[in-house]
Design a protein around this motif. Structure first.
Motif, PDB file in Angstrom:
ATOM      1  N   GLY A  49       6.761 -52.310  13.930  1.00  0.00           N
ATOM      2  CA  GLY A  49       6.493 -51.031  12.984  1.00  0.00           C
ATOM      3  C   GLY A  49       5.089 -50.907  12.852  1.00  0.00           C
ATOM      4  O   GLY A  49       4.696 -49.941  12.431  1.00  0.00           O
ATOM      5  N   THR A  50       4.268 -51.956  13.040  1.00  0.00           N
ATOM      6  CA  THR A  50       2.915 -51.922  12.805  1.00  0.00           C
ATOM      7  C   THR A  50       2.237 -52.305  14.047  1.00  0.00           C
ATOM      8  O   THR A  50       2.590 -53.281  14.801  1.00  0.00           O
ATOM      9  CB  THR A  50       2.430 -52.888  11.788  1.00  0.00           C
ATOM     10  N   SER A  51       1.359 -51.429  14.693  1.00  0.00           N
ATOM     11  CA  SER A  51       0.578 -51.733  15.976  1.00  0.00           C
ATOM     12  C   SER A  51      -0.395 -52.740  15.887  1.00  0.00           C
ATOM     13  O   SER A  51      -0.928 -52.921  14.769  1.00  0.00           O
ATOM     14  CB  SER A  51      -0.350 -50.424  16.104  1.00  0.00           C
ATOM     15  N   ALA A  52      -0.189 -53.579  16.887  1.00  0.00           N
ATOM     16  CA  ALA A  52      -1.016 -54.948  16.829  1.00  0.00           C
ATOM     17  C   ALA A  52      -2.833 -54.646  16.843  1.00  0.00           C
ATOM     18  O   ALA A  52      -2.810 -53.398  17.474  1.00  0.00           O
ATOM     19  CB  ALA A  52      -0.897 -55.601  18.100  1.00  0.00           C
ATOM     20  N   ALA A  53      -3.462 -55.239  16.084  1.00  0.00           N
ATOM     21  CA  ALA A  53      -4.754 -54.994  16.084  1.00  0.00           C
ATOM     22  C   ALA A  53      -5.697 -55.004  17.288  1.00  0.00           C
ATOM     23  O   ALA A  53      -5.383 -56.221  18.049  1.00  0.00           O
ATOM     24  CB  ALA A  53      -5.312 -56.099  14.990  1.00  0.00           C
ATOM     25  N   ALA A  54      -6.260 -54.359  17.540  1.00  0.00           N
ATOM     26  CA  ALA A  54      -7.032 -54.366  19.114  1.00  0.00           C
ATOM     27  C   ALA A  54      -8.163 -55.424  18.996  1.00  0.00           C
ATOM     28  O   ALA A  54      -8.810 -55.362  17.846  1.00  0.00           O
ATOM     29  CB  ALA A  54      -7.584 -52.842  19.447  1.00  0.00           C
ATOM     30  N   ALA A  68     -27.764 -59.589  38.932  1.00  0.00           N
ATOM     31  CA  ALA A  68     -27.441 -59.564  37.348  1.00  0.00           C
ATOM     32  C   ALA A  68     -26.102 -58.305  37.130  1.00  0.00           C
ATOM     33  O   ALA A  68     -26.274 -57.384  37.889  1.00  0.00           O
ATOM     34  CB  ALA A  68     -28.411 -59.015  36.548  1.00  0.00           C
ATOM     35  N   HIS A  69     -25.411 -58.781  36.161  1.00  0.00           N
ATOM     36  CA  HIS A  69     -24.364 -57.762  36.003  1.00  0.00           C
ATOM     37  C   HIS A  69     -24.097 -57.695  34.289  1.00  0.00           C
ATOM     38  O   HIS A  69     -24.179 -58.681  33.592  1.00  0.00           O
ATOM     39  CB  HIS A  69     -22.830 -58.347  36.551  1.00  0.00           C
ATOM     40  N   THR A  70     -24.040 -56.512  33.924  1.00  0.00           N
ATOM     41  CA  THR A  70     -23.949 -56.152  32.566  1.00  0.00           C
ATOM     42  C   THR A  70     -22.465 -55.811  32.537  1.00  0.00           C
ATOM     43  O   THR A  70     -22.046 -54.855  32.893  1.00  0.00           O
ATOM     44  CB  THR A  70     -24.692 -55.032  31.913  1.00  0.00           C
ATOM     45  N   LEU A  71     -21.566 -56.447  31.789  1.00  0.00           N
ATOM     46  CA  LEU A  71     -20.045 -56.286  31.586  1.00  0.00           C
ATOM     47  C   LEU A  71     -19.645 -55.986  30.271  1.00  0.00           C
ATOM     48  O   LEU A  71     -20.144 -56.553  29.342  1.00  0.00           O
ATOM     49  CB  LEU A  71     -19.491 -57.373  32.272  1.00  0.00           C
ATOM     50  N   THR A  72     -18.621 -55.215  30.104  1.00  0.00           N
ATOM     51  CA  THR A  72     -17.932 -55.119  28.731  1.00  0.00           C
ATOM     52  C   THR A  72     -16.329 -55.566  29.041  1.00  0.00           C
ATOM     53  O   THR A  72     -15.702 -55.200  29.842  1.00  0.00           O
ATOM     54  CB  THR A  72     -17.735 -53.780  28.290  1.00  0.00           C
ATOM     55  N   ILE A  73     -16.163 -56.870  28.533  1.00  0.00           N
ATOM     56  CA  ILE A  73     -14.891 -57.517  28.768  1.00  0.00           C
ATOM     57  C   ILE A  73     -13.923 -57.643  27.416  1.00  0.00           C
ATOM     58  O   ILE A  73     -14.505 -57.888  26.396  1.00  0.00           O
ATOM     59  CB  ILE A  73     -15.174 -58.916  29.554  1.00  0.00           C
ATOM     60  N   ASP A  74     -12.877 -58.137  27.753  1.00  0.00           N
ATOM     61  CA  ASP A  74     -12.078 -58.720  26.418  1.00  0.00           C
ATOM     62  C   ASP A  74     -12.560 -60.172  26.272  1.00  0.00           C
ATOM     63  O   ASP A  74     -12.876 -61.188  27.011  1.00  0.00           O
ATOM     64  CB  ASP A  74     -10.624 -58.747  27.079  1.00  0.00           C
ATOM     65  N   PRO A  75     -12.995 -60.479  24.954  1.00  0.00           N
ATOM     66  CA  PRO A  75     -13.620 -61.724  24.786  1.00  0.00           C
ATOM     67  C   PRO A  75     -12.672 -62.886  25.033  1.00  0.00           C
ATOM     68  O   PRO A  75     -12.795 -64.215  24.946  1.00  0.00           O
ATOM     69  CB  PRO A  75     -13.983 -61.664  23.015  1.00  0.00           C
ATOM     70  N   ARG A  76     -11.313 -62.729  25.270  1.00  0.00           N
ATOM     71  CA  ARG A  76     -10.279 -63.654  25.651  1.00  0.00           C
ATOM     72  C   ARG A  76     -10.267 -63.790  27.080  1.00  0.00           C
ATOM     73  O   ARG A  76      -9.687 -64.970  27.676  1.00  0.00           O
ATOM     74  CB  ARG A  76      -9.001 -63.448  25.194  1.00  0.00           C
ATOM     75  N   GLN A  77     -11.054 -63.299  28.174  1.00  0.00           N
ATOM     76  CA  GLN A  77     -10.954 -63.635  29.502  1.00  0.00           C
ATOM     77  C   GLN A  77     -11.827 -64.765  29.773  1.00  0.00           C
ATOM     78  O   GLN A  77     -12.924 -64.935  29.274  1.00  0.00           O
ATOM     79  CB  GLN A  77     -11.568 -62.244  29.930  1.00  0.00           C
ATOM     80  N   SER A  78     -11.281 -65.407  30.784  1.00  0.00           N
ATOM     81  CA  SER A  78     -12.133 -66.519  31.274  1.00  0.00           C
ATOM     82  C   SER A  78     -13.173 -66.157  32.428  1.00  0.00           C
ATOM     83  O   SER A  78     -12.846 -64.987  32.791  1.00  0.00           O
ATOM     84  CB  SER A  78     -11.032 -67.619  31.828  1.00  0.00           C
ATOM     85  N   ILE A  79     -13.921 -66.945  32.604  1.00  0.00           N
ATOM     86  CA  ILE A  79     -14.913 -66.827  33.623  1.00  0.00           C
ATOM     87  C   ILE A  79     -13.854 -66.480  35.192  1.00  0.00           C
ATOM     88  O   ILE A  79     -14.414 -65.720  35.741  1.00  0.00           O
ATOM     89  CB  ILE A  79     -15.904 -67.823  33.873  1.00  0.00           C
ATOM     90  N   LEU A  80     -13.077 -67.236  35.331  1.00  0.00           N
ATOM     91  CA  LEU A  80     -12.292 -67.070  36.416  1.00  0.00           C
ATOM     92  C   LEU A  80     -11.798 -65.547  36.507  1.00  0.00           C
ATOM     93  O   LEU A  80     -11.810 -65.160  37.760  1.00  0.00           O
ATOM     94  CB  LEU A  80     -11.267 -67.938  36.563  1.00  0.00           C
TER      95      LEU A  80
END
Length: 209
Positions: A49-54, A68-80
């Motif tokens: 009933g409550t949305s998960a916090a993004a 060089a790469h500038t990336l916007t990623i999920d902080p839970r992502q691994s380098i792999l």
């Protein structure tokens, strides 16, 4: 003569002892049975009933194979995962995804790491080298050539991680003997059992480099 009341059959419905016990047990079970609304409430997952916090994304810069790469990623992502899913560098393999097999080994700032257990968000500004970055203008690195010459591979799945780990092993000064190579390369598993060729290739490349 008046009939003795104690010999009269009881008025109303008569229950045997067994029926009385069965009725009592049924009533007790019914009393503890949750109502429909209670059952629905207990079955609902926690937080329903409550949305998960993004999770807020993070932006970072990485230099991968000299680019060089500038990336916007999920902080839970691994380098792999960033290498394979964001940059499409699929030479680095996802084996166990638990840091136990070494198939995902890459060099980060010159040091070998298992990329499946390393959060990309912790390496803003890092230099990463993968198997795709070793060949230069069509020329293989000495270690790559040695793997071919000494047949240090069979199915090839673990080979990218073996080669990257071998480069790190040589750079660390841990390739002075076959015994030393076996010890310092023990984190890289070859399920085909091509270890003699792998050790010979690292020893040969250490001499050339």
């Amino acid at each position: 003569m008046t009939e003795n009341p104690s010999h009269l059959p009881p008025s109303g419905p008569f229950l045997s002892r067994r029926e009385a016990l069965q009725a009592t047990a049924a009533a007790a079970a019914l009393a503890t049975w949750p109502s429909a609304s209670e059952a629905e409430t207990s079955a609902a997952p926690a937080g329903a009933g409550t949305s998960a916090a993004a999770v807020p994304a993070v932006t970072l810069t990485m230099t991968v194979n000299g680019r060089a790469h500038t990336l916007t990623i999920d902080p839970r992502q691994s380098i792999l995962d960033v290498l394979r899913e964001t940059l499409n560098l699929t030479g680095t393999k996802k084996g166990c995804n638990q840091g136990a097999c070494g198939a995902c080994t890459v060099l980060v700032d010159g040091r070998r790491i298992v990329s499946c257990l390393t959060l990309a968000a912790m390496h803003d500004g890092s230099r990463i080298e993968t198997i795709e970055g070793l060949e230069k203008d069509g020329a293989l690195r000495p270690l790559q050539e040695a793997f071919v010459e000494h047949e240090g591979l069979q199915c090839g799945f673990c080979t990218p991680g073996q080669i990257m780990s071998g480069l790190g092993c040589i750079a660390e000064g841990h390739a002075g003997s076959p015994e030393e190579i076996r010890f310092w390369m023990s984190g890289n598993i070859c399920r085909c059992g091509a270890y003699p060729g792998i050790v010979a290739a690292v020893a040969d490349a250490a001499g050339r480099m």
